[in-house]
Design a protein around this motif. Structure first.
Motif, PDB file in Angstrom:
ATOM      1  N   ARG A   1       1.042  -1.210   0.065  1.00 56.73           N
ATOM      2  CA  ARG A   1      -0.121   0.245   0.146  1.00 56.73           C
ATOM      3  C   ARG A   1       0.825   1.244  -0.155  1.00 56.73           C
TER       4      ARG A   1
ATOM      5  N   TRP B   1       3.620  -8.841   5.496  1.00 58.54           N
ATOM      6  CA  TRP B   1       2.195  -8.513   5.755  1.00 58.54           C
ATOM      7  C   TRP B   1       1.661 -10.088   5.791  1.00 58.54           C
TER       8      TRP B   1
ATOM      9  N   ARG C   1      -0.829 -11.001   9.178  1.00 61.08           N
ATOM     10  CA  ARG C   1      -2.368 -11.376   8.591  1.00 61.08           C
ATOM     11  C   ARG C   1      -2.697 -12.818   8.986  1.00 61.08           C
TER      12      ARG C   1
ATOM     13  N   HIS D   1      -8.000   2.390  -0.232  1.00 64.39           N
ATOM     14  CA  HIS D   1      -8.192   1.866  -1.150  1.00 64.39           C
ATOM     15  C   HIS D   1      -7.095   2.019  -2.580  1.00 64.39           C
TER      16      HIS D   1
ATOM     17  N   ARG E   1      -2.960   0.288  -3.731  1.00 63.23           N
ATOM     18  CA  ARG E   1      -1.977  -0.565  -3.955  1.00 63.23           C
ATOM     19  C   ARG E   1      -0.939  -0.017  -4.641  1.00 63.23           C
TER      20      ARG E   1
ATOM     21  N   MET F   1     -10.966  -5.059  -1.014  1.00 68.12           N
ATOM     22  CA  MET F   1     -11.054  -6.313  -2.039  1.00 68.12           C
ATOM     23  C   MET F   1      -9.827  -7.151  -1.997  1.00 68.12           C
TER      24      MET F   1
ATOM     25  N   ARG G   1      -6.279  -8.480   0.760  1.00 63.57           N
ATOM     26  CA  ARG G   1      -6.127  -7.417   1.868  1.00 63.57           C
ATOM     27  C   ARG G   1      -7.343  -6.642   2.494  1.00 63.57           C
TER      28      ARG G   1
ATOM     29  N   CYS H   1     -10.683  -5.688   4.635  1.00 60.26           N
ATOM     30  CA  CYS H   1     -10.479  -5.239   6.009  1.00 60.26           C
ATOM     31  C   CYS H   1     -10.893  -6.668   6.846  1.00 60.26           C
TER      32      CYS H   1
HETATM   33  C1  HEM Z   1     -17.383  -0.011   9.107  1.00 60.95           C
HETATM   34  C2  HEM Z   1     -16.168  -0.253   9.540  1.00 60.95           C
HETATM   35  C3  HEM Z   1     -14.914  -0.604   8.656  1.00 60.95           C
HETATM   36  C4  HEM Z   1     -14.739  -0.073   7.372  1.00 60.95           C
HETATM   37  C5  HEM Z   1     -15.612   0.740   6.434  1.00 60.95           C
HETATM   38  C6  HEM Z   1     -13.437  -0.576   7.254  1.00 60.95           C
HETATM   39  C7  HEM Z   1     -12.725  -0.324   5.875  1.00 60.95           C
HETATM   40  C8  HEM Z   1     -11.538  -1.068   5.547  1.00 60.95           C
HETATM   41  C9  HEM Z   1     -10.916  -0.928   4.247  1.00 60.95           C
HETATM   42  C10 HEM Z   1     -11.561  -0.071   3.065  1.00 60.95           C
HETATM   43  C11 HEM Z   1      -9.733  -1.263   4.264  1.00 60.95           C
HETATM   44  C12 HEM Z   1      -8.915  -1.509   3.086  1.00 60.95           C
HETATM   45  C13 HEM Z   1      -9.052  -2.977   2.391  1.00 60.95           C
HETATM   46  C14 HEM Z   1      -8.296  -2.969   1.199  1.00 60.95           C
HETATM   47  O1  HEM Z   1      -7.195  -2.388   1.173  1.00 60.95           O
HETATM   48  O2  HEM Z   1      -8.651  -3.754   0.193  1.00 60.95           O
HETATM   49  C15 HEM Z   1      -9.363  -1.901   5.674  1.00 60.95           C
HETATM   50  C16 HEM Z   1      -8.518  -2.447   6.036  1.00 60.95           C
HETATM   51  C17 HEM Z   1      -8.057  -2.862   7.524  1.00 60.95           C
HETATM   52  N1  HEM Z   1      -9.249  -2.788   8.557  1.00 60.95           N
HETATM   53 FE1  HEM Z   1     -11.099  -2.174   8.591  1.00 60.95          FE
HETATM   54  N2  HEM Z   1     -12.832  -1.073   8.183  1.00 60.95           N
HETATM   55  C18 HEM Z   1     -13.806  -1.086   9.182  1.00 60.95           C
HETATM   56  C19 HEM Z   1     -13.761  -1.537  10.360  1.00 60.95           C
HETATM   57  C20 HEM Z   1     -12.591  -2.227  10.859  1.00 60.95           C
HETATM   58  C21 HEM Z   1     -12.422  -2.633  12.432  1.00 60.95           C
HETATM   59  C22 HEM Z   1     -13.513  -2.808  13.310  1.00 60.95           C
HETATM   60  C23 HEM Z   1     -11.110  -3.122  12.567  1.00 60.95           C
HETATM   61  C24 HEM Z   1     -10.154  -3.784  13.611  1.00 60.95           C
HETATM   62  C25 HEM Z   1     -10.820  -3.716  14.910  1.00 60.95           C
HETATM   63  C26 HEM Z   1     -10.416  -2.929  11.031  1.00 60.95           C
HETATM   64  C27 HEM Z   1      -9.111  -3.148  10.948  1.00 60.95           C
HETATM   65  C28 HEM Z   1      -8.621  -3.211   9.390  1.00 60.95           C
HETATM   66  C29 HEM Z   1      -7.232  -3.685   9.246  1.00 60.95           C
HETATM   67  C30 HEM Z   1      -6.188  -4.007  10.133  1.00 60.95           C
HETATM   68  C31 HEM Z   1      -7.171  -3.471   8.069  1.00 60.95           C
HETATM   69  C32 HEM Z   1      -5.882  -3.806   6.991  1.00 60.95           C
HETATM   70  C33 HEM Z   1      -5.870  -5.177   6.428  1.00 60.95           C
HETATM   71  C34 HEM Z   1      -4.799  -5.743   5.693  1.00 60.95           C
HETATM   72  O3  HEM Z   1      -4.302  -4.840   4.894  1.00 60.95           O
HETATM   73  O4  HEM Z   1      -4.359  -6.662   5.620  1.00 60.95           O
HETATM   74  N3  HEM Z   1     -11.190  -2.347  10.206  1.00 60.95           N
HETATM   75  N4  HEM Z   1     -10.695  -1.432   6.505  1.00 60.95           N
END
Ligand code: HEM
Length: 520
Positions: free
Chosen positions: A100, A125, A129, A394, A396, A459, A462, A464
């Protein structure tokens, strides 16, 4: 002319040439886009809290089309809003796009000991993960459910007081208290509710407000400054909200380690049942082998080597920190948008209340009951379509030169989705794309949307990690509120919502009235 003046002059010309070379990257490639200025590109457009940069992308898309290029300081970014392109980058060609875009102030994703899931890339990562994923298993979510329930009950008390006064309240404030209380209890070792007296709230709010503005801007232009800022803030964390919170997380982790050591000394057997995320991370073990180094063969094809299968102290701090930030703001915003849309569409709210009454007739609401709330799911999904609040992530980074649907992309280039345009694209959603219509999710078209057209949670690999926790929190709270109250707009409600933000896109306020339902 003295030698030192000559050296200074040559250095200045060298620097200027370097920055003009980066700034003119897309001009040289013949790719359209807003140019901004040398050194800056358009980076400053993303630091204006009152005018979110992510919404500006939509204005530029109208001018330059579904694929165009911008520079942001030293970063080169392709902005896209074509669903096939998004699917190709996020899913099909993940091997070429597994990083990212990060700001140098967040540390080097390959070296920073506290790299977290959002910033880490490649095999680091993958390892993080794998070790973090079980935290959100069904079994653990059921356990977390009781904390969520207690927090819901606490928030309902505050909402009852607010409703009794008959005035509109800013629900965003209430939801932020709610989500921070939950994440504090499941990720920070907080033992009781701190709602409306949480000392951490102004600090986390600071991060999402202006806290990141200047350091992020300067580091985006001069990466070396990012490293210097980072060192400085690590040493004096109280100056900068993000580093301040990181040090609070460190204290919580140390406290748990001391408690474990004291228990061991006193001969107290560990219960074997994790209390919260801190325990889960401390005890996380992976039963797979990991890849040691990225090789020329590509991300998924590298040779397997044994490396640590347990999180280090610093890695746990990094993960807890990012869970706290990611879990607090996003979920509160999503609740706010859903409430606003329900207040604006009384017939949809009524249909949802009927479902809630039917499926959850008792005062207590269970995990199994909320999973049966199909219309609620449609409402929340539709609200996230209309307000993709976390679209900044969103993106990469291209890790290996490749071709995506005829566009040649160099290593190091970022691909950022213009999600607001994509989520309103009539070619994906039909002519009623501007309407709030949860029913569109009942038609079975979901798979079609998922092909690159809908990404509130991102999507591909990676996506969420906290998505299910967020959905559970939202469904649980909305169920309790809608059993008792109806959301109504008031003269103080901003219609349409005024949107602000830099890291996330937030409503400035969501002033709504909670009118008690006569049937209760
Ligand atoms: C409505 C609530 C939430 C929305 C809209 C949201 C949205 C997102 C989005 C758009 C991404 C990026 C995904 C990608 O790059 O494809 C993401 C990644 C992530 N989110 Fe959320 N999130 C929410 C809630 C949470 C919660 C509750 C947690 C943890 C307690 C969390 C932890 C993370 C983490 C750690 C990532 C990185 C994942 C990775 O790169 O492997 N998110 N989230």
């Amino acid at each position: 002319m003295s030698l030192s003046i000559l050296i200074a002059g040559a250095s200045f010309i060298g620097l200027l040439t370097y920055y003009i070379w980066i700034w003119s990257f897309w001009i040289r490639k013949g790719v359209k886009g807003p140019r901004g200025f040398p050194f800056f590109g358009v980076i400053h457009e993303f630091q204006d809290y009152e005018n979110p940069g992510l919404l500006k992308l939509g204005e530029w898309t109208k001018e330059y089309g579904p694929i165009y290029g911008i520079t942001e300081g030293v970063e080169k970014t392709l902005i896209v809003s074509n669903p096939e392109f998004v699917h190709e980058v996020f899913v099909k060609q993940f091997d070429n796009f597994y990083g990212r875009k990060t700001n140098p102030i967040q540390g080097d994703p390959n070296k920073n000991k506290r790299a977290h899931l959002v910033s880490a890339q490649g095999h680091r990562w993958k390892r993080l993960r794998t070790l973090s994923s079980p935290t959100f298993s069904n079994k653990n979510l059921r356990k977390i459910m009781s904390t969520v329930e207690e927090t819901v009950v606490e928030l309902m008390r505050h909402l009852d007081d607010a409703s009794a006064k008959g005035k509109a309240v800013d629900l965003l404030d209430y939801y932020q208290e709610f989500t921070l209380d939950i994440i504090g209890r499941i990720a920070m070792g907080q033992t009781e509710s701190l709602m409306f007296r949480n000392p951490m709230l102004p600090k986390v709010k600071g991060i999402f407000k202006d806290g990141r503005k200047l350091p992020f801007l300067v580091s985006g232009i001069f990466p070396i400054a990012g490293t210097m800022f980072r060192e400085f803030f690590m040493r004096f964390p109280s100056i900068q909200p993000a580093f301040d919170i990181m040090s609070t997380v460190e204290k919580a982790l140390n406290k748990r380690l001391e408690q474990r050591a004291a228990d061991e000394k006193a001969g107290i057997e560990p219960s074997g049942e994790p209390q919260d995320f801190i325990d889960l991370f401390l005890d996380a073990r992976a039963n797979v082998d990991f890849f040691e180094e990225e090789s020329a063969l590509g991300f998924a094809k590298t040779e397997i080597a044994k490396v640590d299968k347990q999180l280090t102290f610093d890695e746990i701090i990094g993960q807890l920190f990012v869970f706290l930030l990611a879990g607090y703001d996003t979920t509160a915003l999503s609740l706010s948008y859903s409430s606003y849309l329900l207040a604006r569409h009384p017939e949809i709210q009524k249909k949802l209340q009927e479902e809630v009454d039917r499926e959850c007739p008792n005062p207590e609401v269970t995990f199994d009951q909320i999973s049966k709330l199909k219309y609620m799911e449609c409402v929340v999904k539709e609200a996230l379509r209309m307000y993709p609040l976390a679209s900044i992530v969103h993106n990469r980074k291209c890790m290996k030169e490749t071709n995506v649907l005829g566009v040649q992309i160099e290593k190091g280039t970022n691909v950022q989705v213009d999600t607001w345009t994509l989520h309103y694209d009539p070619k994906v959603w039909g002519e009623d794309a501007n309407e709030f219509r949860p029913e569109r999710w009942e038609s079975g078209d979901e798979l079609f949307y998922a092909k690159g057209g809908y990404l509130p949670f991102g999507m591909g690999p990676r996506i969420c990690i906290g998505m299910r926790l967020a959905m559970m929190e939202k469904k649980m709270l909305l169920t309790h509120i809608l059993k008792k109250y109806t959301f109504e707009t008031s003269t103080q409600t901003e219609i349409p919502l005024k949107l602000v933000g830099s890291a996330t896109t937030a409503p400035r306020s969501v002033m709504l009235k909670l009118t008690p339902r006569h049937s209760n």
